[in-house]
Design a protein around this motif. Structure first.
Motif, PDB file in Angstrom:
ATOM      1  N   GLY A   1       0.482  -1.402  -0.075  1.00 10.52           N
ATOM      2  CA  GLY A   1       0.162   0.342  -0.080  1.00 10.52           C
ATOM      3  C   GLY A   1       0.835   1.084  -0.070  1.00 10.52           C
ATOM      4  O   GLY A   1       0.591   2.084   1.189  1.00 10.52           O
ATOM      5  N   VAL A   2       2.116   1.072  -1.355  1.00 13.38           N
ATOM      6  CA  VAL A   2       2.492   2.534  -1.702  1.00 13.38           C
ATOM      7  C   VAL A   2       1.795   3.262  -2.492  1.00 13.38           C
ATOM      8  O   VAL A   2       1.943   2.364  -3.314  1.00 13.38           O
ATOM      9  N   PHE A   3       1.672   4.123  -1.973  1.00 12.03           N
ATOM     10  CA  PHE A   3       1.250   5.396  -3.267  1.00 12.03           C
ATOM     11  C   PHE A   3       2.585   6.668  -4.221  1.00 12.03           C
ATOM     12  O   PHE A   3       3.198   6.488  -3.523  1.00 12.03           O
ATOM     13  N   PHE A   4       2.262   6.470  -5.340  1.00 13.87           N
ATOM     14  CA  PHE A   4       3.436   7.451  -6.154  1.00 13.87           C
ATOM     15  C   PHE A   4       2.534   8.083  -6.982  1.00 13.87           C
ATOM     16  O   PHE A   4       1.961   7.662  -7.288  1.00 13.87           O
ATOM     17  N   LEU A   5       3.624   9.754  -6.896  1.00 11.48           N
ATOM     18  CA  LEU A   5       2.699  10.306  -7.618  1.00 11.48           C
ATOM     19  C   LEU A   5       3.775  11.391  -8.452  1.00 11.48           C
ATOM     20  O   LEU A   5       4.631  12.105  -7.776  1.00 11.48           O
ATOM     21  N   ARG A   6       3.325  11.874 -10.334  1.00  8.83           N
ATOM     22  CA  ARG A   6       4.764  12.339 -10.230  1.00  8.83           C
ATOM     23  C   ARG A   6       3.242  13.718 -10.946  1.00  8.83           C
ATOM     24  O   ARG A   6       2.451  13.301 -11.752  1.00  8.83           O
ATOM     25  N   ILE A   7       3.679  14.675 -10.954  1.00 13.71           N
ATOM     26  CA  ILE A   7       2.886  16.112 -11.594  1.00 13.71           C
ATOM     27  C   ILE A   7       3.519  17.217 -11.923  1.00 13.71           C
ATOM     28  O   ILE A   7       4.583  17.505 -11.697  1.00 13.71           O
ATOM     29  N   VAL A   8       3.322  16.793 -13.278  1.00 15.13           N
ATOM     30  CA  VAL A   8       3.780  18.458 -13.678  1.00 15.13           C
ATOM     31  C   VAL A   8       2.814  19.829 -13.854  1.00 15.13           C
ATOM     32  O   VAL A   8       1.945  19.467 -13.888  1.00 15.13           O
ATOM     33  N   PHE A   9       3.590  20.316 -13.385  1.00 16.73           N
ATOM     34  CA  PHE A   9       2.434  21.956 -12.904  1.00 16.73           C
ATOM     35  C   PHE A   9       3.174  22.950 -13.401  1.00 16.73           C
ATOM     36  O   PHE A   9       4.121  23.767 -13.953  1.00 16.73           O
ATOM     37  N   ALA A  10       2.053  24.234 -13.598  1.00 20.76           N
ATOM     38  CA  ALA A  10       2.380  25.461 -14.698  1.00 20.76           C
ATOM     39  C   ALA A  10       1.517  26.695 -13.893  1.00 20.76           C
ATOM     40  O   ALA A  10       0.597  26.310 -13.089  1.00 20.76           O
ATOM     41  N   ALA A  11       2.561  27.685 -13.635  1.00 21.43           N
ATOM     42  CA  ALA A  11       1.824  28.964 -13.008  1.00 21.43           C
ATOM     43  C   ALA A  11       2.701  30.168 -13.416  1.00 21.43           C
ATOM     44  O   ALA A  11       3.723  30.308 -13.563  1.00 21.43           O
ATOM     45  N   GLN A  12       1.759  31.401 -13.568  1.00 22.42           N
ATOM     46  CA  GLN A  12       2.526  32.005 -14.241  1.00 22.42           C
ATOM     47  C   GLN A  12       3.300  33.002 -12.641  1.00 22.42           C
ATOM     48  O   GLN A  12       3.128  32.891 -11.790  1.00 22.42           O
ATOM     49  N   ASP A  13       5.048  33.486 -13.020  1.00 23.26           N
ATOM     50  CA  ASP A  13       5.493  33.799 -12.449  1.00 23.26           C
ATOM     51  C   ASP A  13       5.979  32.620 -11.060  1.00 23.26           C
ATOM     52  O   ASP A  13       5.882  32.918  -9.787  1.00 23.26           O
ATOM     53  N   MET A  14       6.121  32.145 -11.916  1.00 19.62           N
ATOM     54  CA  MET A  14       6.451  31.021 -11.561  1.00 19.62           C
ATOM     55  C   MET A  14       7.719  31.245 -10.014  1.00 19.62           C
ATOM     56  O   MET A  14       7.867  30.512  -9.176  1.00 19.62           O
ATOM     57  N   LYS A  15       8.623  31.978 -10.717  1.00 24.50           N
ATOM     58  CA  LYS A  15       9.648  32.117  -9.563  1.00 24.50           C
ATOM     59  C   LYS A  15       9.378  32.584  -8.697  1.00 24.50           C
ATOM     60  O   LYS A  15       9.975  32.309  -7.866  1.00 24.50           O
ATOM     61  N   SER A  16       8.496  33.613  -8.431  1.00 22.25           N
ATOM     62  CA  SER A  16       7.593  34.415  -7.321  1.00 22.25           C
ATOM     63  C   SER A  16       8.067  33.467  -6.677  1.00 22.25           C
ATOM     64  O   SER A  16       7.326  34.028  -5.555  1.00 22.25           O
ATOM     65  N   LYS A  17       7.458  32.605  -7.165  1.00 26.60           N
ATOM     66  CA  LYS A  17       6.150  31.362  -6.023  1.00 26.60           C
ATOM     67  C   LYS A  17       6.976  30.156  -5.208  1.00 26.60           C
ATOM     68  O   LYS A  17       6.296  29.314  -4.800  1.00 26.60           O
ATOM     69  N   GLU A  18       8.404  30.655  -5.855  1.00 28.03           N
ATOM     70  CA  GLU A  18       8.278  28.548  -5.602  1.00 28.03           C
ATOM     71  C   GLU A  18       9.171  29.083  -4.021  1.00 28.03           C
ATOM     72  O   GLU A  18       8.480  27.550  -3.808  1.00 28.03           O
ATOM     73  N   GLU A  19       9.491  29.807  -3.156  1.00 32.99           N
ATOM     74  CA  GLU A  19       9.919  29.407  -1.951  1.00 32.99           C
ATOM     75  C   GLU A  19       8.142  29.145  -1.140  1.00 32.99           C
ATOM     76  O   GLU A  19       8.064  28.525  -0.287  1.00 32.99           O
ATOM     77  N   ARG A  20       7.075  30.013  -1.027  1.00 32.08           N
ATOM     78  CA  ARG A  20       5.692  29.482  -0.895  1.00 32.08           C
ATOM     79  C   ARG A  20       5.352  28.618  -0.786  1.00 32.08           C
ATOM     80  O   ARG A  20       5.085  27.718  -0.087  1.00 32.08           O
ATOM     81  N   LEU A  21       5.737  28.175  -2.042  1.00 31.25           N
ATOM     82  CA  LEU A  21       5.630  26.696  -2.428  1.00 31.25           C
ATOM     83  C   LEU A  21       5.683  25.456  -1.234  1.00 31.25           C
ATOM     84  O   LEU A  21       4.941  24.945  -1.405  1.00 31.25           O
ATOM     85  N   LYS A  22       6.767  25.743  -2.110  1.00 32.92           N
ATOM     86  CA  LYS A  22       7.549  24.773  -1.693  1.00 32.92           C
ATOM     87  C   LYS A  22       7.513  24.971   0.249  1.00 32.92           C
ATOM     88  O   LYS A  22       7.089  23.500   1.093  1.00 32.92           O
ATOM     89  N   LYS A  23       7.473  25.762   1.173  1.00 36.22           N
ATOM     90  CA  LYS A  23       6.630  25.713   2.528  1.00 36.22           C
ATOM     91  C   LYS A  23       5.463  25.445   2.643  1.00 36.22           C
ATOM     92  O   LYS A  23       5.101  24.937   3.862  1.00 36.22           O
TER      93      LYS A  23
END
Length: 298
Positions: free
Chosen positions: A59-81
């Motif tokens: 019962g182990v789940f694996f996932l790979r997602i590619v996603f897009a967002a405008q002005d991604m560079k400015s959102k990197e730290e917030r997304l990770k946190k």
């Protein structure tokens, strides 16, 4: 090289607002829904998604997602946190990478250059999306071809008697160049546990698929005498157990009684080139998740 630079620029322009998320965790309801809601809240759109769940007992789940967002560079730290809370809730092992940050690759090679050539040609054409800051070798054989691609070549003689000193120099270079992925493109030296420990699941090797049937020297000659009908190649992550790390990719080609020992070697090199190239591409594209001593390739 100019053609490579143009291809890389085009790739970066196309993907500068994209990111990848890899997840593994105990399987349970709500994982995909929660991740989708998280991305929606951060104004991100799912571009590609692939998942896999092991049998019910494990019962182990694996996932790979590619996603897009405008002005991604400015959102990197917030997304990770912000994702940390969700990861903790579902007991996730995860990593988030951003496509504008090219992975940095070091290639190790000895005297046989067929795998090195394949990687360099793929890189030059823009099909191997990475930076290659250096090539390290225990022979001078590859210097001309490497430097013809404008890549620094580091000759470091190596043998079992000076292995620790050699690896100390190699590790210093890998840290200096901030390397993410190490490719052993027919590098005929055994790495110590200390070296492997410092780069877990980052060292990709290639070898013939006669193993374990024809261990040791002259495998093609002994396979010829045995009359094998299939030969192939295996690409895997390096662990302390020699040639027994998690397998990323394999392939085979048919042979028969008409093929000489040299024929077997030529066909073996052909398969080694393509198998290593695919394994490296999948690693660079964040398609590979290591689970125990196997890989999930999404």
């Amino acid at each position: 090289m100019d053609s490579n630079n143009q291809q890389i620029k085009q790739y970066l322009n196309t993907n500068e607002d994209k990111a990848r998320l890899l997840v593994s965790c105990p399987d349970q309801p709500g994982i995909i829904a929660s991740i989708s809601a998280f991305l929606y809240e951060h104004k991100a759109n799912i571009v590609e998604s692939n998942q896999f769940t092991t049998d019910h007992e494990e019962g182990v789940f694996f996932l790979r997602i590619v996603f897009a967002a405008q002005d991604m560079k400015s959102k990197e730290e917030r997304l990770k946190k912000d994702f940390e809370a969700l990861a903790e809730e579902f007991q996730m092992t995860w990593r988030m990478t951003f496509l504008h940050e090219l992975k940095r690759t070091a290639i190790f090679v000895s005297k046989e250059l067929h795998c090195l050539r394949e990687l360099l040609y793929e890189w030059e054409s823009g099909d191997l999306v990475t930076e290659i800051p250096l090539v390290i070798s225990n022979h001078e054989t590859a210097r001309d071809i490497v430097e013809s691609f404008g890549i620094p070549f580091h000759y470091i003689p190596a043998n079992k008697d000076i292995r620790e000193e050699v690896e100390a120099e190699q590790l210093k270079l890998l840290e200096q160049y901030n390397i993410d992925v190490i490719i052993l493109a027919r590098y005929m030296q055994i790495l110590t546990p200390n070296f492997v420990e410092q780069h877990p699941s980052k060292i990709i090797n290639i070898h013939h698929s006669f193993l374990p049937a024809f261990i040791g020297a002259n495998p093609h000659k002994r396979a010829y005498k045995r009359g094998v009908k299939l030969i192939g190649a295996t690409s895997h992550y390096v662990t302390d157990d020699l040639d027994e790390g998690p397998i990323i990719e394999q392939d085979v080609i048919r042979v028969d009684h008409r093929n000489s020992v040299n024929d077997l070697k030529k066909k073996g090199r052909l398969i080694e080139r393509s198998v290593l190239n695919r394994a490296v591409k999948w690693a660079l594209e964040d398609r590979v998740i290591v689970h125990k001593n196997k890989t999930i390739v999404l």
